[in-house]
Scaffold this motif. Structure first.
Motif, PDB file in Angstrom:
ATOM      1  N   GLY A 180       5.074  11.858 -14.276  1.00  0.00           N
ATOM      2  CA  GLY A 180       6.481  11.117 -14.308  1.00  0.00           C
ATOM      3  C   GLY A 180       6.271  10.348 -12.878  1.00  0.00           C
ATOM      4  O   GLY A 180       7.429   9.590 -12.815  1.00  0.00           O
ATOM      5  N   ALA A 181       5.283  10.074 -12.324  1.00  0.00           N
ATOM      6  CA  ALA A 181       5.263   9.245 -10.961  1.00  0.00           C
ATOM      7  C   ALA A 181       5.697   7.886 -11.582  1.00  0.00           C
ATOM      8  O   ALA A 181       4.987   7.208 -12.354  1.00  0.00           O
ATOM      9  N   LEU A 182       6.317   7.208 -10.870  1.00  0.00           N
ATOM     10  CA  LEU A 182       6.996   5.763 -11.361  1.00  0.00           C
ATOM     11  C   LEU A 182       7.060   5.071  -9.769  1.00  0.00           C
ATOM     12  O   LEU A 182       7.607   5.402  -8.898  1.00  0.00           O
ATOM     13  N   SER A 183       6.417   3.921  -9.971  1.00  0.00           N
ATOM     14  CA  SER A 183       6.410   2.750  -9.027  1.00  0.00           C
ATOM     15  C   SER A 183       6.749   1.275  -9.674  1.00  0.00           C
ATOM     16  O   SER A 183       6.136   1.061 -10.576  1.00  0.00           O
ATOM     17  N   ILE A 184       7.726   0.823  -8.922  1.00  0.00           N
ATOM     18  CA  ILE A 184       8.416  -0.337  -9.580  1.00  0.00           C
ATOM     19  C   ILE A 184       8.373  -1.358  -8.220  1.00  0.00           C
ATOM     20  O   ILE A 184       9.124  -1.218  -7.251  1.00  0.00           O
ATOM     21  N   CYS A 185       7.394  -2.262  -8.260  1.00  0.00           N
ATOM     22  CA  CYS A 185       7.174  -3.099  -6.985  1.00  0.00           C
ATOM     23  C   CYS A 185       7.866  -4.520  -7.296  1.00  0.00           C
ATOM     24  O   CYS A 185       7.241  -5.230  -8.296  1.00  0.00           O
ATOM     25  N   ALA A 186       8.030  -4.948  -6.230  1.00  0.00           N
ATOM     26  CA  ALA A 186       8.616  -6.556  -6.209  1.00  0.00           C
ATOM     27  C   ALA A 186       7.763  -7.089  -4.858  1.00  0.00           C
ATOM     28  O   ALA A 186       7.042  -6.377  -4.415  1.00  0.00           O
ATOM     29  N   TYR A 187       8.058  -8.257  -4.749  1.00  0.00           N
ATOM     30  CA  TYR A 187       7.490  -9.082  -3.410  1.00  0.00           C
ATOM     31  C   TYR A 187       7.624  -8.366  -2.083  1.00  0.00           C
ATOM     32  O   TYR A 187       6.569  -8.109  -1.582  1.00  0.00           O
ATOM     33  N   LYS A 219      17.460   7.479  -8.392  1.00  0.00           N
ATOM     34  CA  LYS A 219      17.404   7.365  -7.028  1.00  0.00           C
ATOM     35  C   LYS A 219      16.129   7.232  -6.615  1.00  0.00           C
ATOM     36  O   LYS A 219      15.621   7.800  -5.658  1.00  0.00           O
ATOM     37  N   LEU A 220      15.481   6.300  -7.014  1.00  0.00           N
ATOM     38  CA  LEU A 220      13.959   5.957  -6.798  1.00  0.00           C
ATOM     39  C   LEU A 220      14.069   5.268  -5.417  1.00  0.00           C
ATOM     40  O   LEU A 220      15.100   4.244  -5.070  1.00  0.00           O
ATOM     41  N   LYS A 221      13.295   5.481  -4.341  1.00  0.00           N
ATOM     42  CA  LYS A 221      13.406   5.120  -3.040  1.00  0.00           C
ATOM     43  C   LYS A 221      12.756   3.837  -2.874  1.00  0.00           C
ATOM     44  O   LYS A 221      11.663   3.865  -3.083  1.00  0.00           O
ATOM     45  N   TRP A 222      13.632   2.979  -2.117  1.00  0.00           N
ATOM     46  CA  TRP A 222      12.906   1.545  -1.870  1.00  0.00           C
ATOM     47  C   TRP A 222      12.030   1.923  -0.398  1.00  0.00           C
ATOM     48  O   TRP A 222      12.336   2.452   0.362  1.00  0.00           O
ATOM     49  N   THR A 223      10.659   0.990  -0.455  1.00  0.00           N
ATOM     50  CA  THR A 223       9.766   1.361   0.632  1.00  0.00           C
ATOM     51  C   THR A 223       9.848   0.097   1.498  1.00  0.00           C
ATOM     52  O   THR A 223       9.345   0.268   2.602  1.00  0.00           O
ATOM     53  N   GLY A 224      10.560  -0.761   1.152  1.00  0.00           N
ATOM     54  CA  GLY A 224      10.593  -2.052   1.987  1.00  0.00           C
ATOM     55  C   GLY A 224      11.644  -1.898   3.115  1.00  0.00           C
ATOM     56  O   GLY A 224      12.106  -0.691   3.429  1.00  0.00           O
ATOM     57  N   SER A 225      12.036  -2.958   3.868  1.00  0.00           N
ATOM     58  CA  SER A 225      12.853  -3.060   4.744  1.00  0.00           C
ATOM     59  C   SER A 225      14.350  -2.666   4.199  1.00  0.00           C
ATOM     60  O   SER A 225      14.382  -3.092   2.863  1.00  0.00           O
ATOM     61  N   ASN A 226      15.152  -2.539   4.883  1.00  0.00           N
ATOM     62  CA  ASN A 226      16.591  -2.087   4.448  1.00  0.00           C
ATOM     63  C   ASN A 226      16.704  -0.995   3.071  1.00  0.00           C
ATOM     64  O   ASN A 226      16.813  -1.219   2.084  1.00  0.00           O
ATOM     65  N   PRO A 227      16.096   0.356   3.562  1.00  0.00           N
ATOM     66  CA  PRO A 227      16.186   1.251   2.552  1.00  0.00           C
ATOM     67  C   PRO A 227      17.123   1.407   1.404  1.00  0.00           C
ATOM     68  O   PRO A 227      18.371   1.547   2.396  1.00  0.00           O
ATOM     69  N   ASN A 228      17.188   1.555   0.413  1.00  0.00           N
ATOM     70  CA  ASN A 228      18.008   1.989  -0.619  1.00  0.00           C
ATOM     71  C   ASN A 228      17.450   2.623  -1.551  1.00  0.00           C
ATOM     72  O   ASN A 228      16.264   2.728  -1.777  1.00  0.00           O
ATOM     73  N   GLY A 255       8.423  -4.945  -1.406  1.00  0.00           N
ATOM     74  CA  GLY A 255       8.512  -3.389  -1.439  1.00  0.00           C
ATOM     75  C   GLY A 255       8.367  -2.879  -2.907  1.00  0.00           C
ATOM     76  O   GLY A 255       8.283  -3.491  -3.703  1.00  0.00           O
ATOM     77  N   CYS A 256       8.299  -1.520  -2.885  1.00  0.00           N
ATOM     78  CA  CYS A 256       8.615  -0.812  -4.153  1.00  0.00           C
ATOM     79  C   CYS A 256       9.770   0.134  -4.377  1.00  0.00           C
ATOM     80  O   CYS A 256       9.987   0.731  -3.112  1.00  0.00           O
ATOM     81  N   TRP A 257      10.179   0.689  -5.324  1.00  0.00           N
ATOM     82  CA  TRP A 257      10.835   1.577  -5.664  1.00  0.00           C
ATOM     83  C   TRP A 257      10.173   2.671  -6.043  1.00  0.00           C
ATOM     84  O   TRP A 257       9.161   2.383  -7.099  1.00  0.00           O
ATOM     85  N   GLY A 287      14.997 -18.326  -9.369  1.00  0.00           N
ATOM     86  CA  GLY A 287      13.676 -17.758  -8.770  1.00  0.00           C
ATOM     87  C   GLY A 287      12.876 -16.994  -9.428  1.00  0.00           C
ATOM     88  O   GLY A 287      13.438 -16.632 -10.707  1.00  0.00           O
ATOM     89  N   PHE A 288      12.006 -16.428  -9.272  1.00  0.00           N
ATOM     90  CA  PHE A 288      10.964 -15.681  -9.918  1.00  0.00           C
ATOM     91  C   PHE A 288      10.465 -14.597  -9.070  1.00  0.00           C
ATOM     92  O   PHE A 288       9.919 -14.819  -8.017  1.00  0.00           O
ATOM     93  N   THR A 289      10.600 -13.105  -9.442  1.00  0.00           N
ATOM     94  CA  THR A 289      10.188 -12.256  -8.608  1.00  0.00           C
ATOM     95  C   THR A 289       9.289 -11.368  -9.610  1.00  0.00           C
ATOM     96  O   THR A 289       9.695 -10.551 -10.503  1.00  0.00           O
ATOM     97  N   PRO A 290       7.816 -11.604  -9.363  1.00  0.00           N
ATOM     98  CA  PRO A 290       7.086 -10.293 -10.287  1.00  0.00           C
ATOM     99  C   PRO A 290       7.195  -9.196 -10.103  1.00  0.00           C
ATOM    100  O   PRO A 290       7.137  -8.846  -8.871  1.00  0.00           O
ATOM    101  N   PHE A 291       7.319  -8.315 -11.052  1.00  0.00           N
ATOM    102  CA  PHE A 291       7.364  -7.005 -10.836  1.00  0.00           C
ATOM    103  C   PHE A 291       5.993  -6.295 -11.315  1.00  0.00           C
ATOM    104  O   PHE A 291       5.331  -6.634 -12.388  1.00  0.00           O
TER     105      PHE A 291
END
Length: 125
Positions: A55-62, A85-94, A64-66, A42-46
């Motif tokens: 230092g703001a850091l955002s790492i997004c996938a299909y 401990k970057l927070k996930w913004t999509g469903s199932n937060p981790n 949501g984002c950390w 599969g392929f998930t563009p980041f």
């Protein structure tokens, strides 16, 4: 007088370093664990955004984002950001830990975290 000159040079140096970098993995998705790395079928563009000034850091996938703050270091043409401990913004937060590296000369980067380990192409904004 010397102190004010040194302060001025340090400020100029900091301003030259301050930038937002955007990095993407356009070619492949790689997953790694302690035993091996594999290119995924599969392929998930980041889409990665790194602000070197704050230092703001955002790492997004299909889906949501950390997001969070990273510690940014610079040595020569290399930038390294470590976000814990970057927070996930999509469903199932981790949360997840990531490192992002950017070579400002050839604009090739690398991202490692949440089981991913991928080269990226980066642009300065």
């Amino acid at each position: 007088m010397r102190l004010s000159i040194a302060f001025g040079l340090a400020l100029l140096s900091t301003q030259a370093f301050a930038a937002t970098w955007n990095c993407r993995n356009n070619d492949m998705e790689i997953h790694c664990d302690a035993n091996k790395c594999e290119i995924s079928d599969g392929f998930t563009p980041f889409d990665i955004s790194l602000n070197t000034a704050n230092g703001a850091l955002s790492i997004c996938a299909y889906s949501g984002c950390w997001e969070g703050q990273g510690k940014v270091m610079k040595a020569g043409q290399h930038i390294l950001a470590s976000g814990t401990k970057l927070k996930w913004t999509g469903s199932n937060p981790n949360s997840a830990d990531f490192i992002v590296a950017v070579d400002t000369n050839d604009k090739v980067g690398f991202i490692k975290g949440a089981g991913f380990a991928m080269p990226t192409r980066c642009t300065k904004k």
